[in-house]
Design a protein around this motif. Structure first.
Motif, PDB file in Angstrom:
ATOM      1  N   LYS A  15      81.336 -35.368 119.656  1.00  0.00           N
ATOM      2  CA  LYS A  15      81.075 -34.529 118.486  1.00  0.00           C
ATOM      3  C   LYS A  15      80.819 -33.085 118.912  1.00  0.00           C
ATOM      4  O   LYS A  15      81.392 -32.150 118.353  1.00  0.00           O
ATOM      5  CB  LYS A  15      79.871 -35.087 117.717  1.00  0.00           C
ATOM      6  N   PHE A  16      79.974 -32.893 119.913  1.00  0.00           N
ATOM      7  CA  PHE A  16      79.682 -31.539 120.398  1.00  0.00           C
ATOM      8  C   PHE A  16      80.919 -30.902 121.037  1.00  0.00           C
ATOM      9  O   PHE A  16      81.157 -29.710 120.885  1.00  0.00           O
ATOM     10  CB  PHE A  16      78.521 -31.543 121.387  1.00  0.00           C
ATOM     11  N   ALA A  17      81.681 -31.724 121.764  1.00  0.00           N
ATOM     12  CA  ALA A  17      82.896 -31.207 122.404  1.00  0.00           C
ATOM     13  C   ALA A  17      83.876 -30.681 121.345  1.00  0.00           C
ATOM     14  O   ALA A  17      84.521 -29.652 121.548  1.00  0.00           O
ATOM     15  CB  ALA A  17      83.549 -32.286 123.262  1.00  0.00           C
ATOM     16  N   LYS A  18      83.980 -31.368 120.229  1.00  0.00           N
ATOM     17  CA  LYS A  18      84.847 -30.900 119.136  1.00  0.00           C
ATOM     18  C   LYS A  18      84.343 -29.560 118.599  1.00  0.00           C
ATOM     19  O   LYS A  18      85.117 -28.616 118.428  1.00  0.00           O
ATOM     20  CB  LYS A  18      84.867 -31.918 117.991  1.00  0.00           C
ATOM     21  N   GLU A  19      83.040 -29.496 118.316  1.00  0.00           N
ATOM     22  CA  GLU A  19      82.458 -28.287 117.731  1.00  0.00           C
ATOM     23  C   GLU A  19      82.575 -27.088 118.664  1.00  0.00           C
ATOM     24  O   GLU A  19      82.821 -25.972 118.223  1.00  0.00           O
ATOM     25  CB  GLU A  19      80.983 -28.524 117.390  1.00  0.00           C
TER      26      GLU A  19
END
Length: 161
Positions: A15-19
């Motif tokens: 999730k953080f990698a996407k953001e």
């Protein structure tokens, strides 16, 4: 290690990698719970490998679904060695891909790892050739800034970068 907590942590990292548009997540293969007997260590993932592999397949598929549509790769940390069930697990995780895309590189001598490049026994020229042939990025692993600077200088003077 709680498998659900591990999976939740990886999904949170995705999730953080996407953001943040982070292209590579690096993970370790967990050895899992083991018991030390008088003559050996017994690893539960080894004893219950069929169950381990089934869960690992679900883990892979959940991660694939979470990543879908994004240019994020999950990489497995190269370590001092893998148990047989871990090797089988790595093969399962790589069924959807045959590319080496990211590697950590350091030198080593005997039991000492993360040495300045060029100060150990690893054939660095060969390792960098593998990386170049596969279009893969490399992270230099050292323990100090000084060791990193010396490693970069080694790469420049030996025309490895």
């Amino acid at each position: 290690m709680n498998a659900v907590a591990y999976a939740d942590t990886v999904l949170e990292a995705i999730k953080f990698a996407k953001e943040l548009e982070i292209p590579v997540l690096n993970m370790h293969m967990a050895e899992g719970v083991h018991f030390t007997l008088p003559d050996k260590k017994v690893y539960l993932f080894d004893e219950y490998e069929e169950r381990y592999m089934a869960y690992l397949k679900k883990f892979r598929d959940v991660c694939d679904k979470a990543i879908r549509g994004n240019n994020i790769k999950i990489c497995i940390e190269n370590t001092d060695g893998y148990k047989n069930y871990m090797l089988d697990g790595i093969k399962l995780l790589l069924e959807n891909s045959s590319r080496l895309i990211h590697m950590h590189i350091h030198d080593a001598k005997g039991e000492k790892n993360h040495l300045v490049l060029g100060s150990g026994e690893i054939n660095l020229k060969e390792r960098f050739k593998v990386a170049k042939d596969n279009g893969c990025r490399c992270v230099i692993e050292t323990k100090t800034v000084d060791a990193l600077e010396k490693s970069v200088e080694y790469l420049k003077t030996h025309e490895l970068i």
